[in-house]
Design a protein around this motif. Structure first.
Motif, short mmCIF file in Angstrom:
data_model
loop_
_atom_site.label_atom_id
_atom_site.label_comp_id
_atom_site.label_asym_id
_atom_site.label_seq_id
_atom_site.Cartn_x
_atom_site.Cartn_y
_atom_site.Cartn_z
N ASP A 49 44.91 -46.14 95.47
CA ASP A 49 45.24 -45.67 96.82
C ASP A 49 46.39 -46.54 97.33
OD1 ASP A 49 45.49 -44.83 99.41
OD2 ASP A 49 43.48 -45.44 100.05
N LEU A 50 47.62 -46.08 97.09
CA LEU A 50 48.79 -46.91 97.39
C LEU A 50 49.01 -47.15 98.87
CD1 LEU A 50 51.29 -45.44 94.76
CD2 LEU A 50 50.08 -47.63 94.67
N THR A 51 48.26 -46.46 99.73
CA THR A 51 48.37 -46.74 101.17
C THR A 51 47.67 -48.05 101.53
OG1 THR A 51 46.35 -45.51 101.74
CG2 THR A 51 48.43 -44.28 101.70
N GLU A 52 46.84 -48.57 100.63
CA GLU A 52 46.17 -49.86 100.85
C GLU A 52 46.97 -50.94 100.15
OE1 GLU A 52 41.77 -52.00 100.40
OE2 GLU A 52 42.17 -50.09 99.38
N ARG A 53 47.33 -51.99 100.90
CA ARG A 53 48.17 -53.04 100.33
C ARG A 53 47.89 -54.39 100.95
NH1 ARG A 53 52.34 -49.90 102.72
NH2 ARG A 53 51.57 -48.41 101.21
N TYR A 54 48.49 -55.44 100.37
CA TYR A 54 48.30 -56.81 100.88
C TYR A 54 48.62 -56.87 102.36
CZ TYR A 54 49.48 -61.68 101.90
OH TYR A 54 49.58 -62.92 102.48
N ASN A 55 47.74 -57.55 103.10
CA ASN A 55 47.91 -57.71 104.54
C ASN A 55 47.94 -59.19 104.88
OD1 ASN A 55 46.67 -58.02 107.45
ND2 ASN A 55 47.47 -55.94 107.34
N MET A 56 49.11 -59.68 105.25
CA MET A 56 49.27 -61.10 105.55
C MET A 56 48.45 -61.55 106.76
SD MET A 56 51.20 -63.22 107.81
CE MET A 56 52.90 -62.73 108.03
N PRO A 57 48.49 -60.85 107.91
CA PRO A 57 47.73 -61.33 109.07
C PRO A 57 46.23 -61.46 108.81
CG PRO A 57 49.34 -59.68 109.75
CD PRO A 57 49.32 -59.66 108.26
N ASP A 58 45.63 -60.45 108.17
CA ASP A 58 44.19 -60.51 107.91
C ASP A 58 43.84 -61.59 106.91
OD1 ASP A 58 43.82 -58.47 109.69
OD2 ASP A 58 43.38 -56.92 108.20
N THR A 59 44.69 -61.76 105.89
CA THR A 59 44.46 -62.80 104.88
C THR A 59 44.42 -64.18 105.50
OG1 THR A 59 45.45 -61.50 103.09
CG2 THR A 59 45.43 -63.89 102.82
N THR A 140 60.88 -48.07 100.55
CA THR A 140 61.06 -49.26 101.37
C THR A 140 60.23 -49.21 102.65
OG1 THR A 140 63.06 -48.26 102.31
CG2 THR A 140 63.36 -49.82 100.49
N ARG A 141 59.74 -48.04 103.02
CA ARG A 141 58.82 -47.95 104.17
C ARG A 141 57.48 -48.62 103.85
NH1 ARG A 141 58.56 -42.05 106.76
NH2 ARG A 141 57.33 -43.30 108.24
N ASP A 142 57.23 -48.85 102.56
CA ASP A 142 55.98 -49.49 102.13
C ASP A 142 56.12 -51.00 101.96
OD1 ASP A 142 54.22 -47.06 101.68
OD2 ASP A 142 55.92 -46.56 100.38
N LEU A 143 57.28 -51.56 102.30
CA LEU A 143 57.46 -53.01 102.23
C LEU A 143 56.60 -53.71 103.27
CD1 LEU A 143 61.28 -53.56 101.67
CD2 LEU A 143 59.44 -54.53 100.29
N VAL A 144 55.98 -54.80 102.86
CA VAL A 144 55.18 -55.62 103.76
C VAL A 144 55.54 -57.09 103.52
CG1 VAL A 144 53.24 -54.00 103.86
CG2 VAL A 144 53.30 -55.74 102.06
#
Length: 246
Positions: A49-59, A140-144
């Motif tokens: 599910d490519l909509t789920e990705r690394y999340n810096m704030p939550d980490t 590039t809209r998926d860059l985090v």
């Protein structure tokens, strides 16, 4: 009796290089600096599910930290664990600087391009990520915000960010364990706050092996209550979507 971890793959990524791959759950990824001063910008996505990705704030919020080291996990924006850090020779990996843009690289190291410099042109994390995202069905809209392995950046009391030169030495290592099927994207490009006036030239090696099964006393599982909840969320999702046993 000692057991040998089955070897799967090894590759060397040169300075300016990039790489991406879909990697299944339960793999061990060992990054080794082959020269001083390497910086590896890293992105992670859920391969199913490519909509789920690394999340810096939550980490960072869940683990009460501004940097990553052994015992920490890389959390997704759905509160699950993408990967865990199970070994680390450095004790500090940057989470707050993200990746260098083309504009940053051009202004700091000079304007280069493939037509004139060929493979010696200066790449940016932004450009490398854009290419590898496209190869994996993303844009590039998926860059985090990325994790910068082997770099140390801290904030002072006034909120100013400081890069620590010489943090990573030749031979330093960090090892991640994948906790779900992931898309891993890597860029061997300078940290945005690197103080060097010359474009870095340090390669790194990535070795992939099978990881040992997670145990109840695992340091990443037990580092904080939030970590255990993230693991439980991950395990529940796998049981519901894939069935069988973990």
């Amino acid at each position: 009796m000692n057991t040998v971890t089955p070897f799967i793959s090894s590759k060397v990524i040169p300075a300016g290089g990039k790489w991406s791959c879909r990697i299944s759950k339960g793999k061990q990824l060992t990054f080794t600096a082959l020269e001083d001063g390497v910086n590896i910008s890293l992105l992670l996505y859920n391969a199913t599910d490519l909509t789920e990705r690394y999340n810096m704030p939550d980490t960072l919020k869940a683990q009460h930290t501004s940097h990553l080291t052994k015992g920490h996990i890389l959390m997704s924006d759905n509160g699950r664990v993408l990967a865990s850090i199970i070994e680390d020779s450095l004790g500090w990996h940057d989470t707050i600087s993200s990746y260098a843009t083309k504009k940053m690289i051009d202004e700091k190291y000079g304007l280069t391009n493939y037509q004139k410099q060929r493979n010696d042109w200066y790449r940016s994390g932004e450009e490398n990520f854009a290419i590898e995202l496209f190869r994996n069905g993303l844009t590039t809209r998926d860059l985090v915000p990325a994790v910068n392995l082997f770099s140390k950046v801290y904030c002072d009391e006034k909120g100013n960010m400081h890069f620590v030169p010489g943090h990573a030495k030749k031979g330093d290592t960090v090892t991640l364990r994948t906790e779900m099927d992931v898309v891993l994207i890597l860029s061997n490009t300078p940290n945005p706050f690197d103080t060097s006036s010359t474009y870095p030239t340090a390669p790194f090696e990535l070795a992939i092996t099978d990881a040992k099964p997670i145990q109840e006393d695992d340091s990443c599982l037990n580092n904080r209550p939030e970590n255990r909840r993230a693991f439980e969320n991950t395990w529940d999702d796998m049981l519901l979507t894939k069935g069988g046993t973990l």
